[in-house]
Design a protein around this motif. Sequence first.
Motif, PDB file in Angstrom:
ATOM      1  N   TRP A 123      58.191  11.950   3.490  1.00 54.44           N
ATOM      2  CA  TRP A 123      57.720  12.065   4.950  1.00 54.44           C
ATOM      3  C   TRP A 123      59.176  11.843   5.749  1.00 54.44           C
ATOM      4  O   TRP A 123      59.211  12.765   6.790  1.00 54.44           O
ATOM      5  N   SER A 124      60.068  11.152   5.415  1.00 54.76           N
ATOM      6  CA  SER A 124      61.109  10.933   6.331  1.00 54.76           C
ATOM      7  C   SER A 124      62.366  11.892   6.043  1.00 54.76           C
ATOM      8  O   SER A 124      62.891  12.083   6.920  1.00 54.76           O
ATOM      9  N   GLY A 125      62.346  12.470   5.025  1.00 52.28           N
ATOM     10  CA  GLY A 125      63.369  13.457   4.580  1.00 52.28           C
ATOM     11  C   GLY A 125      64.426  12.693   3.929  1.00 52.28           C
ATOM     12  O   GLY A 125      65.593  13.180   3.991  1.00 52.28           O
ATOM     13  N   HIS A 126      64.404  11.484   3.693  1.00 53.59           N
ATOM     14  CA  HIS A 126      65.385  10.775   3.207  1.00 53.59           C
ATOM     15  C   HIS A 126      65.337  10.025   1.886  1.00 53.59           C
ATOM     16  O   HIS A 126      64.419   9.206   1.679  1.00 53.59           O
ATOM     17  N   GLY A 127      65.719  10.874   0.793  1.00 56.02           N
ATOM     18  CA  GLY A 127      65.909  10.172  -0.554  1.00 56.02           C
ATOM     19  C   GLY A 127      66.498   9.282  -0.705  1.00 56.02           C
ATOM     20  O   GLY A 127      67.717   8.740  -0.037  1.00 56.02           O
ATOM     21  N   PRO A 128      66.143   8.511  -1.760  1.00 55.27           N
ATOM     22  CA  PRO A 128      67.034   7.127  -2.032  1.00 55.27           C
ATOM     23  C   PRO A 128      68.491   7.367  -2.388  1.00 55.27           C
ATOM     24  O   PRO A 128      69.258   6.354  -2.247  1.00 55.27           O
ATOM     25  N   ASP A 129      68.925   8.609  -2.755  1.00 54.16           N
ATOM     26  CA  ASP A 129      70.156   8.877  -2.946  1.00 54.16           C
ATOM     27  C   ASP A 129      70.599   9.826  -2.337  1.00 54.16           C
ATOM     28  O   ASP A 129      71.790  10.519  -2.400  1.00 54.16           O
ATOM     29  N   ASP A 130      70.208  10.315  -1.071  1.00 57.49           N
ATOM     30  CA  ASP A 130      70.567  11.447  -0.201  1.00 57.49           C
ATOM     31  C   ASP A 130      71.682  10.381   0.791  1.00 57.49           C
ATOM     32  O   ASP A 130      71.532   9.509   1.204  1.00 57.49           O
TER      33      ASP A 130
ATOM     34  N   ARG B 127      73.532   6.041   3.038  1.00 51.80           N
ATOM     35  CA  ARG B 127      72.064   6.329   2.399  1.00 51.80           C
ATOM     36  C   ARG B 127      71.016   5.482   3.363  1.00 51.80           C
ATOM     37  O   ARG B 127      71.837   4.491   3.687  1.00 51.80           O
ATOM     38  N   ASP B 128      69.973   5.900   3.356  1.00 47.89           N
ATOM     39  CA  ASP B 128      68.989   5.105   4.150  1.00 47.89           C
ATOM     40  C   ASP B 128      68.750   3.916   3.340  1.00 47.89           C
ATOM     41  O   ASP B 128      68.079   3.919   2.369  1.00 47.89           O
ATOM     42  N   LEU B 129      68.746   2.800   4.132  1.00 53.07           N
ATOM     43  CA  LEU B 129      68.792   1.315   3.416  1.00 53.07           C
ATOM     44  C   LEU B 129      67.155   1.144   3.445  1.00 53.07           C
ATOM     45  O   LEU B 129      66.809   0.368   2.403  1.00 53.07           O
ATOM     46  N   PHE B 130      66.514   1.594   4.335  1.00 51.29           N
ATOM     47  CA  PHE B 130      64.991   1.363   4.250  1.00 51.29           C
ATOM     48  C   PHE B 130      64.480   1.828   2.988  1.00 51.29           C
ATOM     49  O   PHE B 130      63.596   1.563   2.147  1.00 51.29           O
ATOM     50  N   ILE B 131      64.711   3.106   2.640  1.00 53.04           N
ATOM     51  CA  ILE B 131      64.255   3.923   1.589  1.00 53.04           C
ATOM     52  C   ILE B 131      64.534   3.196   0.253  1.00 53.04           C
ATOM     53  O   ILE B 131      63.864   2.888  -0.783  1.00 53.04           O
ATOM     54  N   ARG B 132      65.943   2.779   0.127  1.00 52.75           N
ATOM     55  CA  ARG B 132      66.443   2.133  -1.042  1.00 52.75           C
ATOM     56  C   ARG B 132      65.835   0.802  -1.230  1.00 52.75           C
ATOM     57  O   ARG B 132      65.531   0.258  -2.366  1.00 52.75           O
ATOM     58  N   VAL B 133      65.626  -0.135  -0.143  1.00 56.71           N
ATOM     59  CA  VAL B 133      64.855  -1.395  -0.442  1.00 56.71           C
ATOM     60  C   VAL B 133      63.390  -1.018  -0.737  1.00 56.71           C
ATOM     61  O   VAL B 133      63.006  -1.928  -1.623  1.00 56.71           O
ATOM     62  N   LEU B 134      62.799   0.110  -0.535  1.00 58.69           N
ATOM     63  CA  LEU B 134      61.441   0.287  -0.848  1.00 58.69           C
ATOM     64  C   LEU B 134      61.613   0.539  -2.404  1.00 58.69           C
ATOM     65  O   LEU B 134      60.545   0.335  -3.013  1.00 58.69           O
ATOM     66  N   TYR B 135      62.517   1.475  -2.956  1.00 56.63           N
ATOM     67  CA  TYR B 135      62.769   1.918  -4.019  1.00 56.63           C
ATOM     68  C   TYR B 135      63.091   0.654  -4.820  1.00 56.63           C
ATOM     69  O   TYR B 135      62.651   0.464  -6.265  1.00 56.63           O
ATOM     70  N   GLY B 136      63.779  -0.324  -4.524  1.00 55.98           N
ATOM     71  CA  GLY B 136      64.115  -1.734  -4.936  1.00 55.98           C
ATOM     72  C   GLY B 136      63.032  -2.604  -5.392  1.00 55.98           C
ATOM     73  O   GLY B 136      62.969  -2.979  -6.181  1.00 55.98           O
ATOM     74  N   ALA B 137      61.984  -2.655  -4.116  1.00 59.20           N
ATOM     75  CA  ALA B 137      60.902  -3.199  -4.462  1.00 59.20           C
ATOM     76  C   ALA B 137      60.148  -2.586  -5.680  1.00 59.20           C
ATOM     77  O   ALA B 137      59.295  -3.491  -6.433  1.00 59.20           O
ATOM     78  N   ARG B 138      60.029  -1.204  -5.721  1.00 56.74           N
ATOM     79  CA  ARG B 138      59.373  -0.810  -7.017  1.00 56.74           C
ATOM     80  C   ARG B 138      59.981  -1.295  -8.219  1.00 56.74           C
ATOM     81  O   ARG B 138      59.196  -2.082  -9.480  1.00 56.74           O
ATOM     82  N   VAL B 139      61.268  -1.289  -8.323  1.00 53.04           N
ATOM     83  CA  VAL B 139      62.064  -1.848  -9.935  1.00 53.04           C
ATOM     84  C   VAL B 139      61.657  -3.223  -9.921  1.00 53.04           C
ATOM     85  O   VAL B 139      61.317  -3.747 -10.780  1.00 53.04           O
ATOM     86  N   SER B 140      61.871  -4.180  -8.853  1.00 55.33           N
ATOM     87  CA  SER B 140      61.851  -5.564  -8.954  1.00 55.33           C
ATOM     88  C   SER B 140      60.312  -6.068  -9.164  1.00 55.33           C
ATOM     89  O   SER B 140      60.278  -6.835 -10.106  1.00 55.33           O
ATOM     90  N   LEU B 141      59.233  -5.357  -8.472  1.00 58.66           N
ATOM     91  CA  LEU B 141      57.866  -5.742  -8.750  1.00 58.66           C
ATOM     92  C   LEU B 141      57.670  -5.253 -10.605  1.00 58.66           C
ATOM     93  O   LEU B 141      56.585  -5.960 -11.135  1.00 58.66           O
ATOM     94  N   VAL B 142      57.836  -4.101 -10.741  1.00 65.06           N
ATOM     95  CA  VAL B 142      57.874  -3.726 -12.037  1.00 65.06           C
ATOM     96  C   VAL B 142      58.280  -4.435 -13.168  1.00 65.06           C
ATOM     97  O   VAL B 142      57.599  -4.998 -13.986  1.00 65.06           O
ATOM     98  N   VAL B 143      59.571  -4.929 -13.051  1.00 65.23           N
ATOM     99  CA  VAL B 143      60.250  -5.917 -13.817  1.00 65.23           C
ATOM    100  C   VAL B 143      59.367  -7.272 -13.840  1.00 65.23           C
ATOM    101  O   VAL B 143      59.215  -7.871 -14.855  1.00 65.23           O
ATOM    102  N   GLY B 144      59.173  -7.664 -12.669  1.00 70.63           N
ATOM    103  CA  GLY B 144      58.455  -8.942 -12.606  1.00 70.63           C
ATOM    104  C   GLY B 144      57.206  -9.209 -13.202  1.00 70.63           C
ATOM    105  O   GLY B 144      56.940  -9.934 -14.123  1.00 70.63           O
ATOM    106  N   VAL B 145      56.437  -8.016 -13.050  1.00 67.14           N
ATOM    107  CA  VAL B 145      55.132  -8.128 -13.711  1.00 67.14           C
ATOM    108  C   VAL B 145      54.929  -7.765 -15.057  1.00 67.14           C
ATOM    109  O   VAL B 145      54.487  -8.256 -15.891  1.00 67.14           O
ATOM    110  N   LEU B 146      55.929  -6.832 -15.241  1.00 65.80           N
ATOM    111  CA  LEU B 146      55.861  -6.423 -16.681  1.00 65.80           C
ATOM    112  C   LEU B 146      56.403  -7.435 -17.548  1.00 65.80           C
ATOM    113  O   LEU B 146      55.750  -7.831 -18.793  1.00 65.80           O
ATOM    114  N   SER B 147      57.504  -8.198 -17.373  1.00 64.09           N
ATOM    115  CA  SER B 147      58.061  -9.219 -18.083  1.00 64.09           C
ATOM    116  C   SER B 147      57.155 -10.589 -18.191  1.00 64.09           C
ATOM    117  O   SER B 147      57.196 -11.027 -19.063  1.00 64.09           O
ATOM    118  N   THR B 148      56.466 -10.805 -16.969  1.00 62.07           N
ATOM    119  CA  THR B 148      55.686 -12.042 -16.953  1.00 62.07           C
ATOM    120  C   THR B 148      54.190 -11.452 -17.601  1.00 62.07           C
ATOM    121  O   THR B 148      54.156 -12.470 -18.505  1.00 62.07           O
TER     122      THR B 148
END
Length: 335
Positions: A56-63, A92-113
């Motif tokens: 929607w924003s047109g800002h990819g995490p690596d753009d 790079r757009d820090l907001f988008i990268r923080v959101l993608y970082g949330a995906r990684v952190s939450l997946v790792v937290g839930v999966l490992s636990t």
Amino acid sequence: MTGIRPEAVPGEAIAGRGPWALAWARVRTDRVALASAAIVVLLLVLAAAAPLIAQWSGHGPDDRFRDIGMTAQGLPVAPNGTFWFGTDRLGRDLFIRVLYGARVSLVVGVLSTGLAAVLGVAVGLLAGFYGGVIDTLLSRLMDVVLSFPYLIFALAVVSIAGPSLTATAGVIALYSWAAIAGVVRGRTLSIKEREYVEAARSLGAGDARIMLVDILPNLLAPVIVLVTLLIPAAIVFESTLSYLGLGIAAPTPSWGNLLGEAQGFSRVAWWYLVFPAGTLLVTTLAFNLLGDGVRDAIDPRTERLFGRRGGVLSKRSRRGKGRDGGSGAAKTMEG
């Protein structure tokens, strides 16, 4: 008594409630736990919708936006209408990268636990149920895991497998399961001496049925509490490993490697450090407060034990002593 007829009492007034219904009723009255749960749900929704938000924003995490995402001096751009959290060192757009970082952190937290919970319940159940040599060996294994320095273990794993999401989740799970196993073992030692377990054994029930049908359901409450408290610890663990370069490797965004990248820009780009750190702080705080609320709801004795509600027990005790000059226990013994 006034002789109330049974048919005069409404059925709803005498309807019994199970322990889970009582726990849910307690959680609904805990505003802190409800607010924490709302924050956790919001983070999960934002993390799941990160690709849609990026589209929607047109800002990819690596753009990289070198023309509008960096100053003339080559520094990150401050938060504005285009970049809500500003940009990073590469534009790079820090907001988008923080959101993608949330995906990684939450997946790792839930999966490992989740992996740690499965392994910890299995080991603790076997150790507590069989006792003897099995209990001794498994208990010593728990002690070894709990005493082993996790950073050295993480270095060894990463040097062999390389930094990745799977390796990070595996390291956290292997380090966390012993805490769950110790609690499960203690509860199993107590539960296996109960009358209904002895009755099941006298009726010819095997060990597997007793463990899975009679003991395991009674372990769910403490395991759920431990899981809610271990998820934030796993998220911080993953962020620490990524910050040190041992977890999620760049360019995949993670809160830990975002903080590692921002450490050289703290004086010229405050947002680069504040937003990833603030998101990590809010997430771990919400999970911890939610875990405290779940713990108090499932086992209200912990609330009285730790005095989280501003000394309610002590006030009641003082009121009781003021009325009859002694404690309720003494009155009961005298009666």
